[in-house]
Structures are given as structure tokens and as C-alpha cells.
Motif scaffolding. Structure first.
Motif, PDB file in Angstrom:
ATOM      1  N   LEU A 142      65.520 -38.501  32.327  1.00 14.19           N
ATOM      2  CA  LEU A 142      64.805 -37.945  33.471  1.00 14.19           C
ATOM      3  C   LEU A 142      65.684 -37.854  34.712  1.00 14.19           C
ATOM      4  CD1 LEU A 142      61.326 -39.719  33.148  1.00 14.19           C
ATOM      5  CD2 LEU A 142      61.925 -37.379  32.510  1.00 14.19           C
ATOM      6  N   ARG A 143      66.525 -38.861  34.926  1.00 15.00           N
ATOM      7  CA  ARG A 143      67.311 -38.917  36.151  1.00 15.00           C
ATOM      8  C   ARG A 143      68.718 -38.356  35.984  1.00 15.00           C
ATOM      9  NH1 ARG A 143      67.521 -44.468  38.764  1.00 15.00           N
ATOM     10  NH2 ARG A 143      67.697 -43.202  40.654  1.00 15.00           N
ATOM     11  N   GLY A 144      69.150 -38.190  34.727  1.00 13.88           N
ATOM     12  CA  GLY A 144      70.477 -37.633  34.487  1.00 13.88           C
ATOM     13  C   GLY A 144      71.614 -38.581  34.760  1.00 13.88           C
ATOM     14  N   LYS A 145      71.326 -39.863  34.925  1.00 15.53           N
ATOM     15  CA  LYS A 145      72.387 -40.837  35.184  1.00 15.53           C
ATOM     16  C   LYS A 145      71.890 -42.225  34.816  1.00 15.53           C
ATOM     17  CE  LYS A 145      71.004 -41.339  40.042  1.00 15.53           C
ATOM     18  NZ  LYS A 145      71.474 -41.291  41.433  1.00 15.53           N
TER      19      LYS A 145
ATOM     20  N   LYS B  23      76.898 -36.408  36.169  1.00 13.57           N
ATOM     21  CA  LYS B  23      76.100 -35.637  35.210  1.00 13.57           C
ATOM     22  C   LYS B  23      76.952 -35.192  34.032  1.00 13.57           C
ATOM     23  CE  LYS B  23      72.680 -33.933  38.501  1.00 13.57           C
ATOM     24  NZ  LYS B  23      72.049 -32.740  39.103  1.00 13.57           N
ATOM     25  N   THR B  24      78.198 -34.849  34.314  1.00 15.42           N
ATOM     26  CA  THR B  24      79.114 -34.463  33.236  1.00 15.42           C
ATOM     27  C   THR B  24      79.319 -35.620  32.271  1.00 15.42           C
ATOM     28  OG1 THR B  24      80.260 -32.931  34.710  1.00 15.42           O
ATOM     29  CG2 THR B  24      81.421 -33.621  32.714  1.00 15.42           C
ATOM     30  N   ARG B  25      79.522 -36.808  32.835  1.00 15.04           N
ATOM     31  CA  ARG B  25      79.740 -37.994  32.006  1.00 15.04           C
ATOM     32  C   ARG B  25      78.504 -38.299  31.168  1.00 15.04           C
ATOM     33  NH1 ARG B  25      80.424 -41.144  35.826  1.00 15.04           N
ATOM     34  NH2 ARG B  25      82.612 -40.635  36.148  1.00 15.04           N
ATOM     35  N   SER B  26      77.321 -38.170  31.769  1.00  9.75           N
ATOM     36  CA  SER B  26      76.081 -38.420  31.034  1.00  9.75           C
ATOM     37  C   SER B  26      75.894 -37.412  29.909  1.00  9.75           C
ATOM     38  CB  SER B  26      74.900 -38.365  32.000  1.00  9.75           C
ATOM     39  OG  SER B  26      73.675 -38.512  31.312  1.00  9.75           O
ATOM     40  N   MET B  27      76.172 -36.138  30.189  1.00 10.27           N
ATOM     41  CA  MET B  27      76.026 -35.098  29.167  1.00 10.27           C
ATOM     42  C   MET B  27      76.980 -35.352  27.999  1.00 10.27           C
ATOM     43  SD  MET B  27      76.891 -31.026  29.483  1.00 10.27           S
ATOM     44  CE  MET B  27      78.646 -31.407  29.740  1.00 10.27           C
ATOM     45  N   LEU B  28      78.235 -35.641  28.303  1.00  8.76           N
ATOM     46  CA  LEU B  28      79.218 -35.870  27.243  1.00  8.76           C
ATOM     47  C   LEU B  28      78.874 -37.120  26.440  1.00  8.76           C
ATOM     48  CD1 LEU B  28      82.517 -35.010  29.165  1.00  8.76           C
ATOM     49  CD2 LEU B  28      81.309 -33.593  27.496  1.00  8.76           C
ATOM     50  N   SER B  29      78.343 -38.133  27.107  1.00 10.21           N
ATOM     51  CA  SER B  29      77.957 -39.354  26.399  1.00 10.21           C
ATOM     52  C   SER B  29      76.814 -39.087  25.432  1.00 10.21           C
ATOM     53  CB  SER B  29      77.568 -40.433  27.409  1.00 10.21           C
ATOM     54  OG  SER B  29      77.122 -41.596  26.752  1.00 10.21           O
ATOM     55  N   ASN B  30      75.831 -38.296  25.870  1.00  3.64           N
ATOM     56  CA  ASN B  30      74.700 -37.970  24.998  1.00  3.64           C
ATOM     57  C   ASN B  30      75.142 -37.163  23.786  1.00  3.64           C
ATOM     58  OD1 ASN B  30      72.825 -39.245  26.627  1.00  3.64           O
ATOM     59  ND2 ASN B  30      72.407 -37.416  27.836  1.00  3.64           N
ATOM     60  N   LEU B  31      76.168 -36.343  23.969  1.00  4.69           N
ATOM     61  CA  LEU B  31      76.660 -35.506  22.878  1.00  4.69           C
ATOM     62  C   LEU B  31      77.708 -36.221  22.020  1.00  4.69           C
ATOM     63  CD1 LEU B  31      77.058 -32.109  24.788  1.00  4.69           C
ATOM     64  CD2 LEU B  31      75.237 -32.745  23.206  1.00  4.69           C
TER      65      LEU B  31
ATOM     66  N   GLN C 204      85.360 -38.417  24.974  1.00  4.34           N
ATOM     67  CA  GLN C 204      86.810 -38.272  25.063  1.00  4.34           C
ATOM     68  C   GLN C 204      87.243 -37.028  25.814  1.00  4.34           C
ATOM     69  OE1 GLN C 204      84.930 -38.029  22.377  1.00  4.34           O
ATOM     70  NE2 GLN C 204      85.764 -36.687  20.793  1.00  4.34           N
ATOM     71  N   TYR C 205      86.309 -36.101  26.066  1.00  2.93           N
ATOM     72  CA  TYR C 205      86.677 -34.861  26.753  1.00  2.93           C
ATOM     73  C   TYR C 205      86.374 -34.916  28.249  1.00  2.93           C
ATOM     74  CZ  TYR C 205      87.100 -33.040  22.041  1.00  2.93           C
ATOM     75  OH  TYR C 205      87.488 -32.841  20.743  1.00  2.93           O
TER      76      TYR C 205
ATOM     77  N   ARG D 251      82.852 -27.243  22.279  1.00  4.33           N
ATOM     78  CA  ARG D 251      82.465 -26.203  23.239  1.00  4.33           C
ATOM     79  C   ARG D 251      81.064 -25.679  22.930  1.00  4.33           C
ATOM     80  NH1 ARG D 251      87.798 -23.745  22.581  1.00  4.33           N
ATOM     81  NH2 ARG D 251      86.840 -21.889  21.663  1.00  4.33           N
ATOM     82  N   LEU D 252      80.790 -25.450  21.653  1.00  7.25           N
ATOM     83  CA  LEU D 252      79.469 -24.951  21.264  1.00  7.25           C
ATOM     84  C   LEU D 252      78.374 -25.953  21.613  1.00  7.25           C
ATOM     85  CD1 LEU D 252      80.321 -23.377  17.788  1.00  7.25           C
ATOM     86  CD2 LEU D 252      79.802 -22.168  19.905  1.00  7.25           C
ATOM     87  N   LEU D 253      78.634 -27.240  21.368  1.00  8.11           N
ATOM     88  CA  LEU D 253      77.638 -28.264  21.678  1.00  8.11           C
ATOM     89  C   LEU D 253      77.371 -28.340  23.178  1.00  8.11           C
ATOM     90  CD1 LEU D 253      78.779 -31.160  19.297  1.00  8.11           C
ATOM     91  CD2 LEU D 253      76.778 -29.689  19.042  1.00  8.11           C
ATOM     92  N   ILE D 254      78.434 -28.266  23.975  1.00 12.60           N
ATOM     93  CA  ILE D 254      78.287 -28.363  25.428  1.00 12.60           C
ATOM     94  C   ILE D 254      77.505 -27.167  25.968  1.00 12.60           C
ATOM     95  CG2 ILE D 254      79.562 -28.309  27.605  1.00 12.60           C
ATOM     96  CD1 ILE D 254      81.787 -29.900  26.136  1.00 12.60           C
ATOM     97  N   LEU D 255      77.872 -25.963  25.534  1.00 14.36           N
ATOM     98  CA  LEU D 255      77.188 -24.766  26.021  1.00 14.36           C
ATOM     99  C   LEU D 255      75.727 -24.735  25.578  1.00 14.36           C
ATOM    100  CD1 LEU D 255      80.010 -22.112  25.469  1.00 14.36           C
ATOM    101  CD2 LEU D 255      79.261 -23.122  27.622  1.00 14.36           C
ATOM    102  N   ASP D 256      75.463 -25.180  24.352  1.00 15.83           N
ATOM    103  CA  ASP D 256      74.084 -25.223  23.869  1.00 15.83           C
ATOM    104  C   ASP D 256      73.260 -26.207  24.690  1.00 15.83           C
ATOM    105  OD1 ASP D 256      71.989 -24.705  21.716  1.00 15.83           O
ATOM    106  OD2 ASP D 256      72.239 -26.864  21.542  1.00 15.83           O
ATOM    107  N   HIS D 257      73.854 -27.343  25.031  1.00 12.64           N
ATOM    108  CA  HIS D 257      73.150 -28.345  25.839  1.00 12.64           C
ATOM    109  C   HIS D 257      72.824 -27.787  27.228  1.00 12.64           C
ATOM    110  CE1 HIS D 257      72.137 -32.412  27.279  1.00 12.64           C
ATOM    111  NE2 HIS D 257      72.755 -32.043  28.395  1.00 12.64           N
ATOM    112  N   ILE D 258      73.777 -27.089  27.829  1.00 13.72           N
ATOM    113  CA  ILE D 258      73.574 -26.534  29.168  1.00 13.72           C
ATOM    114  C   ILE D 258      72.498 -25.454  29.147  1.00 13.72           C
ATOM    115  CG2 ILE D 258      74.674 -25.184  30.999  1.00 13.72           C
ATOM    116  CD1 ILE D 258      77.247 -26.709  30.391  1.00 13.72           C
ATOM    117  N   GLN D 259      72.503 -24.626  28.116  1.00 13.21           N
ATOM    118  CA  GLN D 259      71.520 -23.543  28.026  1.00 13.21           C
ATOM    119  C   GLN D 259      70.100 -24.073  27.868  1.00 13.21           C
ATOM    120  OE1 GLN D 259      72.829 -21.037  24.831  1.00 13.21           O
ATOM    121  NE2 GLN D 259      74.546 -20.166  25.990  1.00 13.21           N
ATOM    122  N   ARG D 260      69.954 -25.231  27.211  1.00 12.60           N
ATOM    123  CA  ARG D 260      68.613 -25.777  26.968  1.00 12.60           C
ATOM    124  C   ARG D 260      68.137 -26.709  28.074  1.00 12.60           C
ATOM    125  NH1 ARG D 260      68.243 -29.179  23.690  1.00 12.60           N
ATOM    126  NH2 ARG D 260      70.386 -29.659  23.165  1.00 12.60           N
ATOM    127  N   ASP D 261      69.039 -27.121  28.962  1.00 15.21           N
ATOM    128  CA  ASP D 261      68.661 -28.065  30.000  1.00 15.21           C
ATOM    129  C   ASP D 261      67.862 -27.353  31.094  1.00 15.21           C
ATOM    130  OD1 ASP D 261      68.863 -29.776  32.441  1.00 15.21           O
ATOM    131  OD2 ASP D 261      70.038 -31.022  31.089  1.00 15.21           O
TER     132      ASP D 261
END
Length: 263
Positions: free
Chosen positions: A129-132, A199-207, A211-212, A244-254
Motif C-alpha cells: 500500500l505504501r510502496g516502501k 520505490k525502485t528498490r521496493s519494486m526490484l525487491s518484489n520482483l 541485483q539490478y 526488462r519484461l518483468l519491470i515493464l509489466d510491473h510498471i504497466q499494471r501498477d
């Protein structure tokens, strides 16, 4: 052609002679990343339920092992007489506290399952909910786990509602203090700059793509650029096609990123 084949076979030898333990660790890490990536695509109730159940199972296993190693010392504690109804409520509460803390493997497994499962479930919801993940979210999760632990285990005084509240506050204060100490002693360089990548760190951690994070920082792809990301931008910072596909898919659905794109 033969030299090329020989070169290929030689290059494959180190992989074939790789330590079995390292292979097992690499395979487990790959499965873990795949599971976390799949979990991040699920709805919030589904993700929270799965995290709660898996963390509760881990806590139950730890509690069961601890209960087995320490032994069931509850048998050495005094037991209330058959006509226990006339005892002072505070005395009965003391018996329940002793039984809650000195139970055998099953009781300890239950207690640890409640603490770890509820804590992980609330943390998952707050993070989504909070993104962090910060001290407030950590204290809320600790309060919930402490309150439920007191209700399930019977730990505390005769007033269950009051005891759940005090236990939750105690757990929250301890967790908040530990969180602050961890932040103070953690070696995080350039903390001010890292604020722009929360937010970037949270997104990458969820995915499962932690390491990126360094790639995003090298390309100055901060949280403000997330709604604008495309394949070419991620390619320029040398992120492979799969991630890249996972990151873009996550952004499109957020939903949050979708709203920002409208403006």
C-alpha cells in the motif's frame, strides 16, 4: 569446426565440475526469484495470504524445534487445583503466562506461527500500500503480531483486550527500536541519494531483481522516471531482456504509475 566444438566442450567443463552445493544454491535462488516475481503479480489479498501462510509455517517449524530442544518444562510447573474457579484472577493469569512461555513443541510452534505469520502478512500489506518499508510499517506489523500472540497464547492478565493492547504496544516499541538501530549501524553509502530510489528498490525487491538496483543508479533512473521507463532505457543501463519484461509489466499494471502517465 572441430576446434569450435572443442572450445565449447572445454568451456562447459567448469560447469559440469561445479560444486553440487553451489548448483543447489543457484537453483534455489532461481526458484526463489521466480516465486517472488510471480507473487508480485498477484492481487493484494492473494499475496498477503500466501506470505502469511508461508511465514507462519516457517515460524511453526522454528517454534517446534525450539520446543523440542528446550523440552516441555511446563510439566514441572505447578498446576491449578481442580476447584480453580475460586482462585484470584491474577493467580490464574500467572498460570496461563507460565504455560504460554514454557509449553512443549506444539505450543511453541503455535506461538511462533502466529507471531511470524501475522507480522509478515501485515508487513506485506503495508509495503504494497505504501510502496516502501519503513519504521512505521514495521511497528504496525509488530503491534498486530504482539496483540494476536497475547490472545492466542493467553499471555498476560485476565483482561484480554487490555493485555492485547499492551502486548501489541510492547512489540511495536521493541520492533521500532530494533529497526532504528539497524538503520543506524547499517552501512548504506550516500543515504541522501538513496531516498530517490526507494520505490525502485521496493519494486526490484518484489520482483526478485535486487541485483539490478546499481544499474538504475548508474543510469540515474530515479523513482520519478519509473512511469516513463521503456525497453530502450532499460537496455541502455544493461538490464537483460527477461528482467526488462518483468519491470515493464510491473510498471504497466501498477495503478500509481498509470495515474502519473495520464498527466
Amino acid at each position: 569446426m572441430e576446434q569450435g566444438n572443442r572450445g565449447t566442450m572445454v568451456s562447459m567443463l567448469p560447469q559440469q565440475n561445479q560444486n553440487p552445493l553451489e548448483q543447489l544454491q543457484a537453483r534455489f535462488k532461481h526458484l526463489e526469484h521466480g516465486f517472488r516475481a510471480w507473487l508480485s503479480k498477484q492481487s493484494l489479498p492473494v499475496e498477503a495470504a500466501i506470505v502469511t501462510v508461508t511465514s507462519g509455517a516457517q515460524g511453526a517449524a522454528i517454534g517446534g524445534i525450539m520446543g523440542t530442544l528446550t523440552g516441555d518444562i511446563s510439566s514441572t510447573l505447578p498446576t491449578p487445583p481442580p476447584q480453580a474457579g475460586g482462585l484470584n484472577p491474577q493467580t490464574m493469569a500467572s498460570f496461563k503466562q507460565a504455560q504460554a512461555l514454557a509449553g512443549g513443541p506444539l505450543i511453541q510452534a503455535r506461538n511462533f506461527a502466529v507471531m511470524t505469520g501475522v507480522n509478515a502478512g501485515i508487513s506485506c500489506v503495508m509495503k504494497r500500500l505504501r510502496g516502501k518499508e519503513d519504521v512505521e510499517s514495521s511497528m504496525v506489523a509488530a503491534f498486530g503480531s504482539g496483540a494476536l500472540f497475547s490472545l492466542v497464547s493467553g499471555f498476560g492478565g485476565p483482561n484480554q483486550a487490555q493485555n492485547a493492547l499492551t502486548s501489541g504496544l510492547f512489540f511495536a516499541l521493541v520492533q521500532g527500536g530494533l529497526f532504528k538501530l539497524g538503520q543506524k549501524f547499517s552501512k548504506v553509502p550516500s543515504a541522501d541519494k538513496d531516498v530517490y530510489y526507494s520505490k525502485t528498490r521496493s519494486m526490484l525487491s518484489n520482483l526478485g531483481l535486487d541485483q539490478y538496483e546499481k544499474n538504475f543508479k548508474k543510469g540515474l533512473l530515479t523513482d520519478y522516471t519509473l512511469p516513463l521507463l521503456n525497453d530502450s532505457a532499460l537496455k541502455e543501463v544493461r538490464i537483460p531482456p527477461g528482467p526488462r519484461l518483468l519491470i515493464l509489466d510491473h510498471i504497466q499494471r501498477d495503478p500509481e504509475f498509470q495515474e502519473k502517465r495520464k498527466y
